[in-house]
Motif scaffolding. Structure first.
Motif, mmCIF file in Angstrom:
data_model
loop_
_atom_site.group_PDB
_atom_site.id
_atom_site.type_symbol
_atom_site.label_atom_id
_atom_site.label_comp_id
_atom_site.label_asym_id
_atom_site.label_seq_id
_atom_site.Cartn_x
_atom_site.Cartn_y
_atom_site.Cartn_z
ATOM 1 N N VAL A 387 0.841 -1.200 0.000
ATOM 2 C CA VAL A 387 0.000 0.000 0.000
ATOM 3 C C VAL A 387 0.875 1.248 0.000
ATOM 4 C CG1 VAL A 387 -1.726 1.294 1.299
ATOM 5 C CG2 VAL A 387 -1.899 -1.198 1.136
ATOM 6 N N GLU A 388 1.942 1.213 0.782
ATOM 7 C CA GLU A 388 2.848 2.378 0.836
ATOM 8 C C GLU A 388 3.483 2.631 -0.526
ATOM 9 O OE1 GLU A 388 4.156 1.798 5.537
ATOM 10 O OE2 GLU A 388 5.561 1.357 3.913
ATOM 11 N N GLN A 389 3.824 1.554 -1.227
ATOM 12 C CA GLN A 389 4.417 1.727 -2.553
ATOM 13 C C GLN A 389 3.412 2.278 -3.549
ATOM 14 O OE1 GLN A 389 6.077 -2.094 -3.525
ATOM 15 N NE2 GLN A 389 7.962 -1.721 -2.374
ATOM 16 N N LEU A 390 2.154 1.827 -3.456
ATOM 17 C CA LEU A 390 1.125 2.344 -4.360
ATOM 18 C C LEU A 390 0.896 3.831 -4.134
ATOM 19 C CD1 LEU A 390 -1.520 -0.526 -4.151
ATOM 20 C CD2 LEU A 390 -0.327 0.204 -6.211
ATOM 21 N N CYS A 391 1.027 4.247 -2.873
ATOM 22 C CA CYS A 391 0.739 5.645 -2.519
ATOM 23 C C CYS A 391 2.034 6.412 -2.267
ATOM 24 C CB CYS A 391 -0.140 5.702 -1.284
ATOM 25 S SG CYS A 391 -1.654 4.749 -1.411
ATOM 26 N N SER A 392 3.047 6.137 -3.047
ATOM 27 C CA SER A 392 4.351 6.740 -2.785
ATOM 28 C C SER A 392 4.324 8.263 -2.886
ATOM 29 C CB SER A 392 5.388 6.171 -3.760
ATOM 30 O OG SER A 392 4.977 6.413 -5.094
ATOM 31 N N THR A 393 3.457 8.809 -3.735
ATOM 32 C CA THR A 393 3.412 10.270 -3.871
ATOM 33 C C THR A 393 2.531 10.929 -2.817
ATOM 34 O OG1 THR A 393 1.596 10.008 -5.465
ATOM 35 C CG2 THR A 393 3.836 10.166 -6.352
ATOM 36 N N THR A 394 1.554 10.200 -2.306
ATOM 37 C CA THR A 394 0.664 10.723 -1.254
ATOM 38 C C THR A 394 0.477 9.635 -0.206
ATOM 39 O OG1 THR A 394 -0.538 11.972 -2.954
ATOM 40 C CG2 THR A 394 -1.561 11.811 -0.776
#
Length: 538
Positions: A387-394
């Motif tokens: 999940v953190e990688q998917l939301c790397s920009t936010t």
């Protein structure tokens, strides 16, 4: 890489390898009971004896023996080569080893089998290890004869409870000591030992103790015969009816590789067992992970609900779309789940960012627990990193911050994936609408206005990224129950009902959309390494 010859086949090896290690890596099985690639060498079963040729210019080491003449019955002097245990003998450049091609090795293995079976009860028809017992397999391969001993066998304890998860049958035990070494070397709890010698020896639990550490089921799993059986699995299924899917444990962020064994006749999952991956879990799993398979059939949602009313899946999708249609994007929260695959989370993220226009990202999942320095990780979710990688920009905010936003009136609607939450989420009752996509009952489910039944990890293929950033695929084992569907399919259906172009029909469509060149915000996930299994579990 240096090589040696095994049955006239060139085998590469690494410095320090034993013969059996090098053969095992090359995919060649040298029969063994006590040897395990993850444990120290005991060399006590003698099943892996091999014939090793002498060094150049040196005579072979021979033993004087008496051999019975089959015609006269007389014993006559003879010689045979001194055999060596392959688990203990280190290999050297140019060494020539005979295993299957040596008549002396074949004779020795048959004799070992006969010795091991002298006092064995041979209760294969009722033994729960039948179908995956090396004693049974090797008897067929290396002996295949009935007992010559007609005396009463030695009787030992049967069905002895070693602890809350394991039962011991002393008569089936060949005292290979794998279980003893596992407890001491891997579980770091030397609770088992060997008592007595020869025919009388048996495995015992330390006085005043039970076999109750966090890896008791692995203690049973390393047993090559039916001496140790797990109370959770014994007498529930015959292994020849089961099929296996290559799964990833859902218990914590370690991401242990596992086989999920299921019966295709009734679409029921029966057990988790470790799958070898030297980068992640080596050969092991903890008890919590091995028992986690049961969740596949517990506390399930298999139908859609609107309020407390069970509805058809189509009606549920329409209700979910209606709940979100026309809502100010700034008022909509998107709750991603560390319990779900990257594909499921990507689908929800796409619906939020590309179509609903909401950037209010939050993350849910199980609360942290205890790690143990062996395999258990404090993060009790399989895909927090994903999940953190998917939301790397936010980066997604916490559930606490979501409750604060709801209490302040900034958030009035939410779309959530998964029911688990690390804190009390009573504050979600203030939401005007909560659309939940979840396979299980849980903390968030009680506040859902619309609930869509998602498939479990056992019912859908997906990618999970462990705490070290290793992306691993977990394969589907059984078909989804009733109206349950992969979460990404349900989210895409809601998107289409809202008029968006979420036309994914297959998992490959989602993965293609996740590719960096597609412009999606999942570069971190797509760039992560996807592990491959290194071989069947020992």
């Amino acid at each position: 890489m240096p090589t040696f010859k095994l049955d006239d086949r060139e085998i590469p090896f690494e410095p320090g390898d034993t013969i059996i290690q090098a053969a095992h890596r090359a995919g060649i099985d040298i029969p063994h009971y006590c040897w395990h690639p993850g444990l120290s060498v005991a060399a006590n079963c003698r099943m892996c004896l091999v014939e090793i040729g002498p060094p150049p210019g040196r005579p072979a080491m021979m033993l004087d023996i008496l051999k019975q003449d089959p015609k006269t019955g007389e014993y006559i002097p003879a010689k045979k080569p001194k055999l060596q245990p392959a688990c203990q003998q280190r290999v050297a450049e140019g060494m020539e080893v005979k295993s299957e091609s040596s008549e002396h090795v074949s004779e020795a293995r048959g004799a070992v089998q006969e010795l091991l079976l002298l006092n064995h009860p041979v209760d294969c028809p009722i033994c729960d290890q039948a179908g995956e017992c090396r004693l049974q397999d090797y008897w067929l391969q290396h002996q295949g004869k009935g007992k010559r001993m007609h005396d009463e066998p030695v009787h030992k304890p049967k069905a002895q409870v070693f602890g809350p998860t394991i039962v011991y049958d002393g008569e089936r035990c060949i005292v290979c000591t794998r279980c003893v070494r596992f407890c001491e070397e891997v579980a770091k709890d030397p609770v088992l030992d060997v008592r007595e010698r020869g025919n009388l020896n048996e495995i015992v639990v330390s006085p005043g103790r039970q076999l109750d550490h966090g890896y008791t089921l692995m203690t049973e799993y390393v047993c090559p015969v039916g001496a140790l059986t797990a109370t959770d699995f014994r007498f529930k299924a015959r292994v020849w009816f089961l099929r296996s899917a290559r799964s990833v444990c859902q218990g914590c962020a370690t991401g242990c590789n596992a086989f999920l064994d299921y019966d295709p006749r009734n679409e029921t999952v029966y057990r988790h067992r470790p799958r070898e991956n030297l980068k992640v879990n080596k050969y092991w799993m903890c008890d919590e992970g091995m028992l986690d398979y049961a969740r596949a059939h517990e506390d399930r949602f298999i139908n859609a609900y609107v309020g407390e009313d069970e509805v058809s899946l189509e009606a549920g999708v329409k209700a979910a779309a209606k709940a979100l249609k026309g809502v100010d994007p700034e008022r909509v929260a998107i709750v991603l789940s560390a319990q779900h695959s990257s594909e499921d989370n990507f689908a929800l993220l796409t619906l939020a960012r590309d179509f609903l226009g909401s950037g209010n990202l939050f993350i849910s999942g199980n609360a942290e627990g205890e790690g143990d320095g062996v395999l258990k990780h404090a993060d009790k979710n399989p895909n927090t990193k994903g999940v953190e990688q998917l939301c790397s920009t936010t980066p997604p905010a916490s559930m606490s911050e979501l409750l604060e936003a709801v209490a302040a009136g900034k958030i009035t609607h939410a779309v959530a994936l998964g029911s688990a939450a690390p804190i009390d989420v009573e504050g979600l009752s203030s939401l005007k609408k909560l659309v939940l996509v979840s396979p299980f009952d849980g903390a968030l489910a009680g506040y859902a206005d619309v609930l869509l039944p998602a498939a479990t990890w056992a019912e859908s293929t997906g990618t999970f990224v462990n705490f070290a950033g290793l992306a691993q695929e977990s394969e589907r084992a059984v078909r989804p129950e009733q109206d349950a569907r992969p979460a990404w399919k349900l989210i895409a259906a809601v998107g289409r009902e809202l008029g968006y172009a979420m036309d994914w029909q297959r998992l490959s469509d989602v993965r293609l959309a996740m590719a960096p060149d597609a412009g999606a915000a999942v570069a971190g996930s797509a760039a992560a390494e996807v592990s491959a299994p290194t071989g069947a579990a020992e």
